[in-house]
Write an enzyme that holds these catalytic residues in place. Structure first.
Site, PDB file in Angstrom:
ATOM      1  CG  LEU A  86      16.372  -6.407  -1.010  1.00 18.68           C
ATOM      2  CD1 LEU A  86      17.092  -5.088  -1.207  1.00 18.68           C
ATOM      3  CD2 LEU A  86      17.345  -7.506  -0.605  1.00 18.68           C
ATOM      4  N   GLY A 131      14.655  -9.201  -4.770  1.00 12.02           N
ATOM      5  CA  GLY A 131      15.824  -9.834  -4.157  1.00 12.02           C
ATOM      6  C   GLY A 131      15.747 -11.347  -4.160  1.00 12.02           C
ATOM      7  CG  ASN A 153       8.753  -6.828  -7.822  1.00 10.68           C
ATOM      8  OD1 ASN A 153       9.902  -6.997  -7.439  1.00 10.68           O
ATOM      9  ND2 ASN A 153       7.739  -6.809  -6.996  1.00 10.68           N
ATOM     10  CD  GLU A 154      14.023  -4.919  -7.821  1.00 10.85           C
ATOM     11  OE1 GLU A 154      13.504  -5.385  -8.859  1.00 10.85           O
ATOM     12  OE2 GLU A 154      14.834  -5.568  -7.142  1.00 10.85           O
TER      13      GLU A 154
HETATM   14  C1  LIG Z   1      15.261   2.298  -1.922  1.00 12.40           C
HETATM   15  C2  LIG Z   1      15.701   1.368  -2.702  1.00 12.40           C
HETATM   16  C3  LIG Z   1      16.980   1.386  -3.454  1.00 12.40           C
HETATM   17  C4  LIG Z   1      17.355   0.264  -3.999  1.00 12.40           C
HETATM   18  C5  LIG Z   1      16.382  -0.872  -3.977  1.00 12.40           C
HETATM   19  C6  LIG Z   1      16.748  -2.105  -3.867  1.00 12.40           C
HETATM   20  C7  LIG Z   1      16.119  -3.212  -4.578  1.00 12.40           C
HETATM   21  C8  LIG Z   1      15.012  -3.835  -3.858  1.00 12.40           C
HETATM   22  C9  LIG Z   1      14.825  -5.133  -3.913  1.00 12.40           C
HETATM   23  C10 LIG Z   1      13.723  -5.798  -3.210  1.00 12.40           C
HETATM   24  O1  LIG Z   1      13.797  -6.983  -3.057  1.00 12.40           O
HETATM   25  S1  LIG Z   1      12.369  -4.909  -2.633  1.00 12.40           S
HETATM   26  C11 LIG Z   1      11.186  -6.112  -2.094  1.00 12.40           C
HETATM   27  C12 LIG Z   1      10.301  -6.527  -3.226  1.00 12.40           C
HETATM   28  N1  LIG Z   1       9.410  -7.568  -2.831  1.00 12.40           N
HETATM   29  C13 LIG Z   1       8.159  -7.655  -3.250  1.00 12.40           C
HETATM   30  O2  LIG Z   1       7.672  -6.855  -4.014  1.00 12.40           O
HETATM   31  C14 LIG Z   1       7.334  -8.818  -2.724  1.00 12.40           C
HETATM   32  C15 LIG Z   1       6.239  -8.388  -1.832  1.00 12.40           C
HETATM   33  N2  LIG Z   1       5.500  -9.530  -1.326  1.00 12.40           N
HETATM   34  C16 LIG Z   1       4.594 -10.201  -2.071  1.00 12.40           C
HETATM   35  O3  LIG Z   1       4.326  -9.909  -3.206  1.00 12.40           O
HETATM   36  C17 LIG Z   1       3.911 -11.366  -1.386  1.00 12.40           C
HETATM   37  O4  LIG Z   1       4.105 -11.260  -0.032  1.00 12.40           O
HETATM   38  C18 LIG Z   1       4.426 -12.759  -1.880  1.00 12.40           C
HETATM   39  C19 LIG Z   1       5.933 -12.853  -1.804  1.00 12.40           C
HETATM   40  C20 LIG Z   1       3.943 -13.012  -3.302  1.00 12.40           C
HETATM   41  C21 LIG Z   1       3.826 -13.861  -0.945  1.00 12.40           C
HETATM   42  O5  LIG Z   1       2.433 -13.772  -0.925  1.00 12.40           O
HETATM   43  P1  LIG Z   1       1.612 -14.462   0.264  1.00 12.40           P
HETATM   44  O6  LIG Z   1       0.172 -14.226  -0.048  1.00 12.40           O
HETATM   45  O7  LIG Z   1       2.075 -15.845   0.462  1.00 12.40           O
HETATM   46  O8  LIG Z   1       2.061 -13.676   1.592  1.00 12.40           O
HETATM   47  P2  LIG Z   1       1.579 -12.231   2.077  1.00 12.40           P
HETATM   48  O9  LIG Z   1       1.589 -11.261   0.971  1.00 12.40           O
HETATM   49  O10 LIG Z   1       0.295 -12.394   2.837  1.00 12.40           O
HETATM   50  O11 LIG Z   1       2.753 -11.811   3.073  1.00 12.40           O
HETATM   51  C22 LIG Z   1       2.892 -12.397   4.330  1.00 12.40           C
HETATM   52  C23 LIG Z   1       3.488 -11.389   5.284  1.00 12.40           C
HETATM   53  O12 LIG Z   1       4.808 -11.064   4.827  1.00 12.40           O
HETATM   54  C24 LIG Z   1       4.934  -9.642   4.656  1.00 12.40           C
HETATM   55  N3  LIG Z   1       5.864  -9.387   3.531  1.00 12.40           N
HETATM   56  C25 LIG Z   1       5.725  -9.817   2.274  1.00 12.40           C
HETATM   57  N4  LIG Z   1       6.779  -9.417   1.537  1.00 12.40           N
HETATM   58  C26 LIG Z   1       7.585  -8.714   2.361  1.00 12.40           C
HETATM   59  C27 LIG Z   1       8.849  -8.065   2.176  1.00 12.40           C
HETATM   60  N5  LIG Z   1       9.514  -8.054   1.002  1.00 12.40           N
HETATM   61  N6  LIG Z   1       9.403  -7.442   3.230  1.00 12.40           N
HETATM   62  C28 LIG Z   1       8.776  -7.442   4.440  1.00 12.40           C
HETATM   63  N7  LIG Z   1       7.577  -8.064   4.670  1.00 12.40           N
HETATM   64  C29 LIG Z   1       7.003  -8.701   3.630  1.00 12.40           C
HETATM   65  C30 LIG Z   1       3.511  -9.173   4.356  1.00 12.40           C
HETATM   66  O13 LIG Z   1       3.385  -7.824   4.631  1.00 12.40           O
HETATM   67  C31 LIG Z   1       2.718 -10.059   5.301  1.00 12.40           C
HETATM   68  O14 LIG Z   1       2.867  -9.497   6.597  1.00 12.40           O
HETATM   69  P3  LIG Z   1       1.707  -9.636   7.688  1.00 12.40           P
HETATM   70  O15 LIG Z   1       1.585 -11.106   7.967  1.00 12.40           O
HETATM   71  O16 LIG Z   1       2.210  -8.840   8.850  1.00 12.40           O
HETATM   72  O17 LIG Z   1       0.468  -9.054   7.077  1.00 12.40           O
END
Ligand SMILES: CC/C=C\CCC/C=C/C(=O)SCCNC(=O)CCNC(=O)[C@H](O)C(C)(C)COP(=O)(O)OP(=O)(O)OC[C@H]1O[C@@H](n2cnc3c(N)ncnc32)[C@H](O)[C@@H]1OP(=O)(O)O
Length: 277
Positions: A86, A131, A153-154
């Protein structure tokens, strides 16, 4: 093969062919001979699932169902990531209306993907946290390239994977493994994921990944489609009904959680950490 550029406005097949898309969040390729669809998520850099991407996915799924798609491969245009899950920015300091609209679209998209009558396979060509893992788990078969990470990993982010995320994992790897993985918010390497059955096959590279995905669909498409889909939906109906009958309660759970100061603090720290990487 021809490529249909998927956009937020869908029309007839021919109008889509000629459409010059400004929003190209999902690339849809349909093989003219077999009808097999490749749905490629295309929101650089990491396919974070924001409202617009979820809506584009939902529209694509509706279109595929209406056009009696025989089989679909879900994959990503990113070199590193299948989907980063997400979009954290959708959950960081949203308005109530925005948060509700976002969560409702996530529900719509998941319900469509989890219940397709046609066979689906996730060609996981990159990392697949949270997600992203949910999308992969919602397909019938998962094939992954080596040396990437997948999991829910939430917990590690200080948030809770909703019940239906948890149910999807439990349905695939069983009660005990799912409980351990979910409590810890564990991410698995591709190789570990294969070992516990979270993915079904490993591929050597993208070409092998797509070949294996096609092989899976060929096998499924050889089965009587109606019987196949009735059995599939039968297996999935309890998980689906729980959400379908409890959508409003699930939205309330999300809204209650997302506006907690502690959750907002965790999200802020996590977003900062990702940006500093
Ligand atoms: C309140 C809640 C109640 C219910 C919850 C609901 C359940 C939630 C579900 C979810 O899905 S939460 C999201 C969980 N996601 C993660 O933990 C992943 C986070 N990202 C990473 O670990 C890494 O980005 C990667 C996917 C392994 C890719 O690595 P890479 O080195 O290739 O890229 P980089 O980390 O440099 O990221 C590039 C760029 O993208 C932005 N980014 C990454 N993930 C997200 C995301 N999930 N949402 C928004 N933006 C994201 C990151 O900040 C970088 O941005 P930048 O270029 O501006 O620096």
């Amino acid at each position: 093969m021809f490529v249909l550029r998927q956009c937020l406005t869908l029309g007839t097949k021919s109008s889509i062919r000629n459409f010059s898309a400004t929003t190209n969040l999902v690339n849809l390729t349909i093989n003219e001979d077999t009808g097999v669809a490749i749905m490629e998520l295309n929101k650089p850099p990491v396919n974070s699932l924001n409202y617009e991407l979820l809506e584009a996915m939902h529209r694509t799924l509706v279109k595929l169902e209406n056009e009696k798609c025989p089989g679909m491969i879900l994959t990503s245009s990113s070199r590193s990531t299948f989907s980063a899950g997400l979009d954290l920015l959708e959950m960081y300091k949203p308005t109530v209306d925005k948060a509700r609209r976002f969560w409702s679209m996530l529900q719509n998209t998941w319900i469509k993907l989890y219940s397709t009558p046609y066979p689906t396979v996730a060609a996981i060509n990159g990392h697949s946290p949270a997600g992203g893992c949910l999308l992969a788990m919602s397909c019938e078969h998962r094939i992954m390239v080596p040396d990437k990470m997948i999991g829910l990993n939430e917990t590690q982010l200080g948030i809770v994977a909703p019940q239906w995320f948890q149910d999807c994992m439990r349905n695939i790897i069983g009660e005990r493994q799912a409980e351990k993985a979910l409590i810890a918010g564990r991410m698995f390497t591709s190789e570990e994921a294969l070992k516990i059955g979270l993915v079904d096959e490993l591929a050597t590279d993208k070409e092998d990944l797509m070949q294996k995905a096609h092989d899976f669909l060929d096998e499924q498409m050889g089965l009587p489609p109606l019987a196949r889909s009735v059995v599939k939906v039968g297996f999935r109906k309890d998980t689906l009904s729980k959400l379908i009958n409890g959508r409003e309660a699930d939205i309330k759970m999300f809204l209650d959680n997302v506006f907690q100061p502690k959750v907002q603090e965790s999200l802020e720290n996590y977003i900062q950490m990702l940006k500093k990487k």
